[in-house]
Design an enzyme around this catalytic site. Structure first.
Site, short mmCIF file in Angstrom:
data_model
loop_
_atom_site.label_atom_id
_atom_site.label_comp_id
_atom_site.label_asym_id
_atom_site.label_seq_id
_atom_site.Cartn_x
_atom_site.Cartn_y
_atom_site.Cartn_z
N LYS A 183 -30.43 97.75 71.34
CA LYS A 183 -31.10 99.00 70.95
C LYS A 183 -32.17 99.40 71.96
CE LYS A 183 -32.45 101.80 67.12
NZ LYS A 183 -32.46 101.99 65.68
N GLU A 242 -32.10 111.02 71.96
CA GLU A 242 -30.70 111.22 71.53
C GLU A 242 -30.00 112.32 72.32
OE1 GLU A 242 -29.67 109.87 67.24
OE2 GLU A 242 -31.22 111.38 67.05
N ARG A 262 -27.71 107.53 73.10
CA ARG A 262 -28.23 106.96 71.86
C ARG A 262 -27.33 107.25 70.67
NH1 ARG A 262 -34.64 106.99 69.97
NH2 ARG A 262 -34.33 105.67 68.13
N ASN A 268 -33.78 112.09 55.70
CA ASN A 268 -34.34 112.08 57.06
C ASN A 268 -34.30 113.45 57.74
OD1 ASN A 268 -34.72 109.30 56.79
ND2 ASN A 268 -32.72 108.82 57.63
N GLU A 274 -25.52 96.72 60.25
CA GLU A 274 -26.04 97.23 61.51
C GLU A 274 -25.87 96.22 62.64
OE1 GLU A 274 -27.11 100.10 62.47
OE2 GLU A 274 -27.27 101.19 60.58
N VAL A 275 -26.01 94.94 62.33
CA VAL A 275 -25.87 93.90 63.35
C VAL A 275 -24.45 93.92 63.93
CG1 VAL A 275 -25.87 91.41 63.76
CG2 VAL A 275 -27.66 92.44 62.35
N HIS A 312 -22.61 107.84 56.71
CA HIS A 312 -23.67 108.64 56.09
C HIS A 312 -23.10 109.61 55.05
CE1 HIS A 312 -27.23 108.23 59.13
NE2 HIS A 312 -27.19 107.27 58.24
N ARG A 355 -53.05 114.56 63.65
CA ARG A 355 -52.18 114.90 64.78
C ARG A 355 -51.68 113.68 65.54
NH1 ARG A 355 -55.24 120.27 67.21
NH2 ARG A 355 -55.08 121.52 65.29
N GLU A 397 -36.92 84.96 54.48
CA GLU A 397 -36.83 83.90 53.49
C GLU A 397 -36.95 84.43 52.07
OE1 GLU A 397 -38.66 80.25 56.19
OE2 GLU A 397 -39.97 81.37 54.83
N GLY A 421 -36.92 99.63 55.67
CA GLY A 421 -36.68 100.90 56.34
C GLY A 421 -37.41 102.07 55.73
N PHE A 432 -39.94 86.52 57.29
CA PHE A 432 -39.90 87.45 56.16
C PHE A 432 -38.56 87.37 55.43
CE2 PHE A 432 -43.40 89.97 58.16
CZ PHE A 432 -44.21 90.09 57.05
N LYS A 471 -37.97 106.53 65.60
CA LYS A 471 -37.53 107.59 64.69
C LYS A 471 -38.25 107.43 63.35
CE LYS A 471 -32.86 108.65 65.17
NZ LYS A 471 -31.46 108.25 65.11
N ASN A 514 -24.96 105.13 66.56
CA ASN A 514 -24.55 105.68 65.26
C ASN A 514 -23.06 105.44 64.98
OD1 ASN A 514 -27.00 106.78 64.29
ND2 ASN A 514 -26.83 108.41 65.81
N HIS A 518 -21.77 105.75 61.49
CA HIS A 518 -22.72 106.54 60.72
C HIS A 518 -22.19 107.92 60.36
CE1 HIS A 518 -25.33 103.32 61.90
NE2 HIS A 518 -26.38 103.85 61.31
N SER A 573 -6.40 97.08 9.69
CA SER A 573 -5.57 97.95 8.84
C SER A 573 -6.43 98.97 8.10
CB SER A 573 -4.78 97.11 7.84
OG SER A 573 -3.90 96.23 8.52
N ASP A 623 -45.11 98.09 50.19
CA ASP A 623 -44.63 98.44 48.85
C ASP A 623 -44.80 97.25 47.91
OD1 ASP A 623 -42.29 96.74 48.81
OD2 ASP A 623 -41.22 98.22 50.00
N ASN A 629 -26.60 93.62 53.63
CA ASN A 629 -26.76 95.01 54.01
C ASN A 629 -27.19 95.14 55.47
OD1 ASN A 629 -27.05 97.88 53.47
ND2 ASN A 629 -29.26 97.54 53.47
N HIS A 635 -27.20 101.39 52.59
CA HIS A 635 -26.91 101.96 53.92
C HIS A 635 -25.94 101.10 54.71
CE1 HIS A 635 -27.60 103.92 57.78
NE2 HIS A 635 -27.86 102.74 58.30
#
Length: 1554
Positions: free
Chosen positions: A251, A261, A265, A163, A195-196, A276, A131, A182, A116, A180, A153, A269, A272, A875, A46, A191, A288
């Protein structure tokens, strides 16, 4: 230490495909190309990655490696726009089209490089293209590294949810390069930590412990940015590498066991399910990881509520998330600031949770923790909606307690009093100390944070966090530059005040600042501060004397010797000095003066605890209440066990008393340090309870329900906090119970005595406040009332909430307890105990909520407060607001003088400014209570000097009231106050200094701002009042409607409206336009005050809606694209200025964009995007994504500007327009070729004008040019307009309308059709195929009514029409614009559109009816009428409703008793000699009308100066000749016919230049 090119490998699903390293770009390229042959490699990323330089670096390395290893292969790149809104079908399709058009086949190898969004979407592209083709994930954000890139996923979003469309598609590699990070922005870093932390919490207790130890350094490093925005990760590189690999390790383990899942798994979540649901509502403002953090705490609290997870674990989890900068509640300040008032209704959250992929059918599931590092089950656990409601709600419904016998044991949390003292003592002590059963609450969190911020101790945790290990530094404390925020923690604030006096200056700071929430800043600390000051400590109160916030300078410190302290308000003052005293420069003698100290048991507790830590305090044998404290250092015991909180223990014991059950508290007995341990023996036993108290435990057995006895009188001074429990128990003990000795409870988290009186009354229990107590008149429990509405209020006070929850359960129906979360201060798990241990049925309750992010409710009749400097015009403008909105006036200065019985000047001379400010604040609050509705309240200039007053103003604004700041040029204010103001007391400093001090306070306290440009003439002042009237109407909720039909707005490109004659030419420039755009980026300065002035000037000179536009360089403007701080500042200023439209660029960061859009109030948002480089064609997914983003942000109008290079681009644009009708759309192309699109666009087309210095964009046209173009291409049909009636030979209507057509480039004609026969008009004019409309004059104004199928209100009221036009389907509409001609003639002469005076109509002919209607619409209280004939006057009066308040004047005598007249309209013929009797009446009435400002219009336009005009002028009236009315009604007709306003001067000249 991690080094460059270091790589670790992880196996997932049997393959070693995950590689983690640092600065491994060459390694990544080498591995991909060496191990995976392909004809085509495609890097998809991006534009953020491009801007950071990563794509160029990878292209360079990849190309070099290809040339060496696979010279026949090629490399393609594709860049998409960043953000979740681009993760859609259109973008996916565009990528696939790119691949196909470039001949990509099944051997294509895709590299997804980004966060993400890129990973999810490009993974899905790879899963479906041909395919399925091979893909490598190169995650560039922390969130993607630890979560979304691992496990295969992939998905895209749809308008129905995130999703929902995707596939499992495992990448060939996941290449994680920590380098990256940095370039990762701070918020994205934080953010990812969501998750960590979540991952460690479910799987790895040791990693969670490690994360807890690295919080401060982590935040310090990621916030320390270089000039280019990057960060040096070296200090935390090892920590960062470990947290990334630790999360990946968890993970891969889980995914390898459960790829699809099946159950295990699900555990990934955690947080989440609820997170979510929040994210679905709060996106894009909330990210997120932020929502996962909030969701994880909610799900942990749910586990605690179910009796599975310990309170300590929840506290640790919350502390860890919070320490890494993440929100743990939607009410956290960081979350509130970002989402700006968006609400999350419980039903909506549950609906969102119902479609969670973990659910089974309709049954919801959440991941439930058992302990840190371990889940309750190996899969998500079923949970009920009732339990979820309790977790999600701020309030709770307590259902009637079961009246059945049971026995239970409750262990309350550790004592707050002992916990806080232990923390201070251990931090000041030397060595290691294990604190067991420490209270994990808001109060102790604040204390722990403060102690560590001052480097007083090191903290560690043992026993799953149940034990806090403190290693004290022996009193060595260092100052910190950060404020120490203490919430509403009174104990912490008082203890830390003395502790701060021991702090030494550090390299970066030489003082300590203690602050708290609003209530904390009201609570007293004065006696402690005064005692410390007297002992040499330099303490400054930053707002209110004697309260937080305070600044303590690190100089001098605590000297020691004799310290005298008043302790009749709080024993915490005493304990604070006692604990700090050993570290004074000399031994301390602490003498308590002023009377008997309160709560002496707490003083004794402190002394006993000090002895346990090695310092013995001796009591004086010579002086009462005097203590000797030696110099020394605390020696930390190896272990210190904290008793349970005796105050908290009173609640389960009180429950037993109320319900006839048996409760044991096993660790509080007769040997307790705490005074509240006496509660069971001294309060409950006399009430009929059986009490057994040993040295270490207390058991209470309540009597049968309904058999409690009142206690006559109890002095609860030794256990003051327990009085609330005693009060609710006494409430159902029929008879009188009196509690005294609790005066200090008035200055706790709230005035608890008053709170109990008010809330008990809601149950039907009468209570009376005593000087130092409360008298309760108990009733039978069966007679308790169920409080109505939103139940009982808890005052953000934990003890009020817990005590009221007990009484609530004794009612016959459910009772709502508001603000249940305040119990987290001392017992976060109280509601869990009530539910799980005591078996009480609870249901989450949601009060009616309003989403402040959408347009707020109209102000209605709520009072409006005006603030601003003296001489800012309060006034004057208060009178305008009063007239415009029908509000009464209250001048707060006059109100003050009325209350004190003397002038402000006298008061200040006698008592000084300080006393005046105190009184002013008190009276301001009283005035708001006395005048909540129906008033405009004008305040004194210094109202903002007092913190108390500022609090009142801010609270009023936060609750939706209008606090309007009036401002004008500072130099003009200074001049006025220096030269002319002799009424108010003189300032004690320069006026400029006063303004500079107050300005930020005015800004902080107000939610609207009106800037008054300098007015030098009466006419300019009247213009200003007119502008104010329009402004205050807008901000009160009268929003400007979106224009209909073909409309334009002109783009002002002037650097300064005061230069180049812009204002003088503004009427011509804005002709034909529905709005005017101020290009703020093109102004010579974007200083807020300059911008305010420009808006003020514009308002002064046009009544058109204003579009506020700050166009950035990237969007074709001049303002720096990345100066987000100033963009936010200026856009928020626009909202505060109440402009009608704000242009918001859709290229702004999504969270910022949505947050700004949600602050709009009554301003409409134009969401714009400009493709100035011509990069995107109209079938590009970029436009689709931006349109969806605009819709998601709730903009009112979407504005897209492309660039045309061929006529096909205009065709493509129209195709795009036809497919996007959900929001009003402005869509045009720039450039010469794109000019056709400007002509075709129908809504708010941006235009230029020849009088402007330049156009705002390439290819911009004027209104005239667009109309001429529309005529040429056949889009604009020439119409025929007429004036009908007889005689009309000399009518100036054709000249007026023709001049308008010419100025605007319209192809129409306007002709005369002379007849007195309405049927002839019908047959020859109305049936004309090109008929556009007709102006109607005598004698047909009534006759033509029958042909109008629709009539305006004015036509119905006046009973005649002068305008008729087709409205489609063969229908004709009729109106009367004569009244508009009258009104607008007044307004153009600077009369406010709404007045509060009276009106006069001279004459009783046809035009008199229009005059009556006009005066009524302008707000005249009475409308007087005089005429030659009384009979005609009666006919006119009879035609209008009584509410018009028409008073006919028949005689000169009647005229003598009239009220002052402001506006007059003469409707008698101008070319006829006035009869003497009428002339006498006119002279008399005009002479009697003694208003300060008087305006008269003569409806006759021949001769230029009629007899009435001459007479009025002689009598001092401002006169307006009839030709102005003629022109203004004609302009109104023009607008009715064509929806365009013609330029005034050309049509005026055409009328008068015969």
């Amino acid at each position: 230490m991690v080094e460059e090119n270091h790589v670790e490998t992880f196996e997932i699903l049997g393959k070693k495909t995950i590689r983690v390293g640092y600065r491994i770009r060459s390694y990544i390229c080498e591995e991909i190309i060496k191990n995976y042959a392909s004809s085509t490699y495609v890097i998809i990323t991006d534009s953020n990655i491009v801007a950071a330089g990563h794509l160029d670096a990878y292209k360079r390395t990849f190309t070099e490696t290809l040339e060496r290893l696979r010279p026949d292969a090629r490399l393609l790149t594709y860049v998409v726009s960043p953000g979740e809104s681009n993760k859609n079908r259109a973008t996916k399709a565009a990528i696939e089209d790119f691949l196909l058009s470039n001949g990509c086949t099944r051997d294509t190898f895709i590299i997804a490089m980004g966060g993400g969004v890129i990973g999810d979407m490009i993974g899905y592209v790879a899963a479906t293209f041909m395919r399925g083709v091979r893909v490598v994930q190169i995650p560039t954000t922390l969130l993607a590294m630890v979560d979304s890139s691992i496990g295969g996923k992939t998905a895209i979003d749809t308008p129905l949810g995130k999703n929902f469309i995707g596939a499992f598609w495992q990448p060939e590699y996941v290449m994680v390069d920590v380098a990256f990070l940095e370039t990762l922005p701070v918020r994205q870093f934080i953010n990812g930590m969501g998750e960590v932390i979540k991952t460690a919490a479910i799987w790895d207790a040791a990693e969670f412990d490690r994360l807890e130890r690295h919080t401060k350094q982590f935040l310090k490093v990621i916030n320390d940015r270089r000039a280019d925005g990057t960060v040096d990760l070296t200090p935390i590189l090892d920590h960062l590498f470990r947290l990334v690999t630790g999360s990946i390790r968890v993970k891969v383990d889980v995914v390898s066991r459960d790829e699809r899942e099946g159950g295990l798994r699900n555990l990934l979540n955690f947080g989440h399910s609820i997170g979510h649901a929040y994210e679905a509502i709060l996106t894009p403002q909330a990210l997120h990881g932020e929502c996962v953090s909030v969701g994880a705490i909610k799900e942990a609290e749910l586990a605690r509520y179910l009796g599975i997870l310990s309170p300590v674990a929840v506290s640790r989890l919350a502390s860890c998330f919070s320490a890494y900068g993440l929100p743990i509640s939607v009410y956290d300040k960081i979350m509130v600031d970002r989402v700006n008032g968006k609400v999350c209704p419980i039903d909506t959250l549950l609906e969102k949770m119902a479609i969670d992929k973990k659910n089974v059918g309709s049954r919801k599931r959440c991941v439930i923790l058992k302990r840190i590092g371990e889940c309750y089950e190996p899969h998500a656990t079923y949970v009920s909606d009732d339990d979820l409601r309790v977790m999600l709600a701020s309030d709770v419904s307590v259902y009637p307690f079961k009246k059945e016998y049971k026995e239970f044991t409750v262990v309350p949390p550790g004592s707050k009093s002992i916990s806080n003292r232990a923390l201070i003592l251990a931090a000041l002590g030397e060595g290691r100390c294990k604190l067991k059963n420490l209270l994990h609450s808001d109060d102790t969190k604040f204390m722990l944070s403060a102690v560590t911020a001052l480097k007083g101790a090191e903290l560690d945790w043992e026993d799953d966090g149940e034990t806090v290990v403190i290693t004290g530094h022996g009193g060595k404390l260092e100052a910190t530059s950060q404020e120490l925020y203490l919430g509403n923690a009174g104990t912490a604030s008082r203890f830390l005040t003395s502790l701060s006096c021991l702090v030494k200056a550090s390299e970066g700071a030489n003082s300590v600042v203690l602050t708290g929430n609003q209530r904390m800043q009201e609570r007293p600390n004065g006696p402690l501060i005064e005692a410390l000051r007297a002992n040499g400590c330099d303490i400054k109160c930053l707002n209110r004397e004697g309260s937080l916030p305070v600044r303590v300078l690190c100089e001098g410190g605590l000297k020691g010797g004799r310290i005298e302290l008043a302790a009749t308000v709080s024993s915490q003052y005493v304990s604070s000095v006692l604990m700090a005293a050993p570290y004074a420069q000399e031994p301390v003698t602490l003498a308590l003066v002023g009377g008997k100290p309160v709560s002496q048991t707490y003083i004794l507790m402190t002394i006993q605890m000090m002895e346990a830590f090695g310092v013995k305090v001796t009591m004086s044998t010579e002086e009462p209440y005097t203590y000797h404290i030696p110099k020394g250092r605390y020696k930390n015991p190896e272990e210190y066990i904290i008793e349970s909180d005796a105050s908290s223990a009173t609640y389960p014991l009180g429950f037993a008393a109320l319900t006839g059950t048996k409760c044991t508290v096993p660790n509080i007995g007769s040997t307790s340090l705490q005074g509240d341990s006496r509660f069971a023996v001294e309060v409950l036993r006399p009430m009929g309870c059986s009490v057994i108290q040993t040295a270490t435990s207390t058991t209470v057995q309540g009597p049968p329900v309904g058999n409690l006895k009142p206690f006559a009188h109890i002095d609860m001074e030794p256990m003051t906090d327990a009085f609330l429990t005693a009060s609710v128990v006494a409430a159902i003990a029929p008879g009188t119970s009196i509690i005294t000795g609790i005066a200090n409870q008035r200055v706790k988290e709230c005035n608890r005595i008053a709170a109990m009186r008010v809330e008990l009354a809601k149950f039907g229990v009468k209570a009376t406040e005593l000087e130092d107590g409360i008298e309760i008149h108990g009733i039978d429990y069966t007679k308790l009332r169920v409080p109505e509405g939103d139940g009982v209020y808890t005052y953000d006070d934990h003890r009020v909430a817990m005590s009221l929850s007990l009484l609530a359960g004794m009612c016959s129906g459910p009772v709502v307890v508001q603000g249940r979360r305040c119990t987290s201060k001392t017992w976060p798990g109280w509601w869990d105990t009530l539910h799980t241990t005591l078996g009480v049925h609870l249901v989450g309750h949601e009060a009616q909520q309003s989403d402040r992010s959408i347009v707020p409710a109209k102000n209605g009749n709520r009072s409006i407060i005006l603030i601003g400097m003296r001489a800012a015009g309060k006034s004057t403008m208060a009178e305008v607001v009063s007239q415009q909105l029908g509000l009464k006036l209250v001048d707060l200065d006059a109100y003050f003088e009325e209350q004190v019985g003397e002038s402000i000047k006298q008061f200040v001379q006698e008592k000084g400014w300080s006393e005046f400010r105190k009184k002013e604040a008190t009276f301001a609050e009283k005035a708001l209570n006395d005048f909540p509705e129906g008033y405009v309240i004008s305040t004194g200039g210094g109202i903002v000097e007092s913190e108390q007053s500022r609090t009142v103003l801010k609270r009023y604004a936060e609750q939706g009231g209008i606090v309007l700041h009036l401002h004008r040029d500072v130099a003009q204010m200074v001049q006025f106050l220096t030269e002319k103001d002799a009424v108010r007391p003189a300032y004690e400093e320069s006026i400029q200094s006063v303004w500079e001090r107050r300005e930020p306070w005015y800004r902080e306290c107000s939610n609207y701002l009106f800037y008054s440009p300098h007015s030098t003439t009466d006419a300019e002042l009247r213009q200003l009042k007119q502008a104010m009237g329009t402004f205050v109407t807008r901000i009160s909720g009268s929003t400007v409607p979106l224009p209909k039909g073909r409309t334009y707005f002109v783009c002002l490109t002037c650097p300064d409206l005061l230069e180049g004659g812009a204002l003088e030419q503004l009427d011509d420039i804005t002709a034909g336009c529905a709005a005017v755009e101020l290009r703020v980026d093109l102004l010579k300065s974007q200083d807020p005050q300059f911008v305010e002035n420009q808006i003020g000037l514009l308002r002064l000179n046009t009544d058109l809606p204003i579009i506020f536009t700050l166009r950035t360089v990237g969007q074709g403007g001049k303002f720096p694209s990345s100066d987000f701080r100033r963009i936010v500042e200026l856009v928020e200023l626009a909202f505060k200025l109440g402009v009608e439209y704000v242009d918001l660029e859709l290229s702004l960061p999504e969270g910022m964009l949505d947050t700004l859009a949600s602050k709009r109030r009554f301003t409409k948002i134009i969401g714009s995007h400009h493709d100035v480089s011509g990069q995107y064609k109209w079938d590009s997914p970029e436009w689709e994504s931006k349109y969806q983003l605009a819709v998601n942000c709730g903009v009112d109008v979407v504005k897209f500007v492309g660039t045309a290079t061929s006529m096909q681009d205009n065709v493509a644009l129209e195709n795009f327009r036809s497919q996007h009708t959900f929001r009003p759309l402005v869509a045009i192309n720039m450039g010469r070729v794109g000019q056709l699109s400007r002509a075709i666009n129908s809504l708010l087309t941006p235009v230029t004008h020849p009088l402007l210095p330049n156009s705002a964009a390439p290819g911009q046209l004027s209104v005239k040019q667009i109309n001429e173009t529309l005529t040429m291409i056949g889009e604009s049909k020439p119409l025929k307009f007429f004036i009908v009636g007889k005689p009309i030979t000399h009518s100036r209507s054709p000249a007026l309308h023709t001049a308008g057509y010419k100025a605007l480039g319209l192809p129409h004609t306007f002709n005369r059709f002379e007849t007195s026969d309405a049927a002839e008009v019908r047959d020859q004019v109305l049936k004309n195929a090109d008929f556009g409309g007709c102006a109607i004059t005598i004698p047909l104004k009534i006759e033509m009514l029958k042909y109008a199928t629709e009539l305006s209100d004015s036509a119905k009221a006046i009973g005649a029409i002068n305008t008729l036009w087709p409205v489609g389907d063969g229908k004709l509409a009729g109106t009367n614009t004569d009244w508009i001609g009258i009104k607008n003639s007044f307004v153009r002469n600077n009369v406010p559109s709404t007045i509060s005076g009276n009106g006069l109509v001279i004459g009783a002919g046809g035009t008199s009816r229009a005059a009556v209607y006009a005066l009524h619409r302008m707000g005249c209280n009475k409308i007087y009428m005089i005429n030659r004939s009384d009979s005609e006057l009666k006919k006119v009066k009879a035609q209008f409703p009584v509410s018009f308040n028409i008073v006919t004047l028949s005689t000169v005598e009647e005229i003598g008793s009239i009220d002052p007249i402001t506006l007059a309209v003469s409707t008698v013929p101008g070319n006829v000699e006035l009869e003497e009797s009428l002339k006498e009446k006119i002279h008399e009435v005009l002479g009697e009308a003694n208003s300060e400002e008087r305006f008269l219009i003569d409806a006759a336009y021949k001769p230029l100066e009629t007899a009435v005009l001459k007479l009025a002028k002689q009598l001092g009236w401002t006169t307006i000749p009839g030709r102005e009315m003629l022109v203004n009604q004609g302009v109104a007709q023009f607008e009715v016919f064509l929806g365009l306003r013609p330029p005034y001067q050309p049509v005026f000249d055409a009328v008068v230049n015969e």
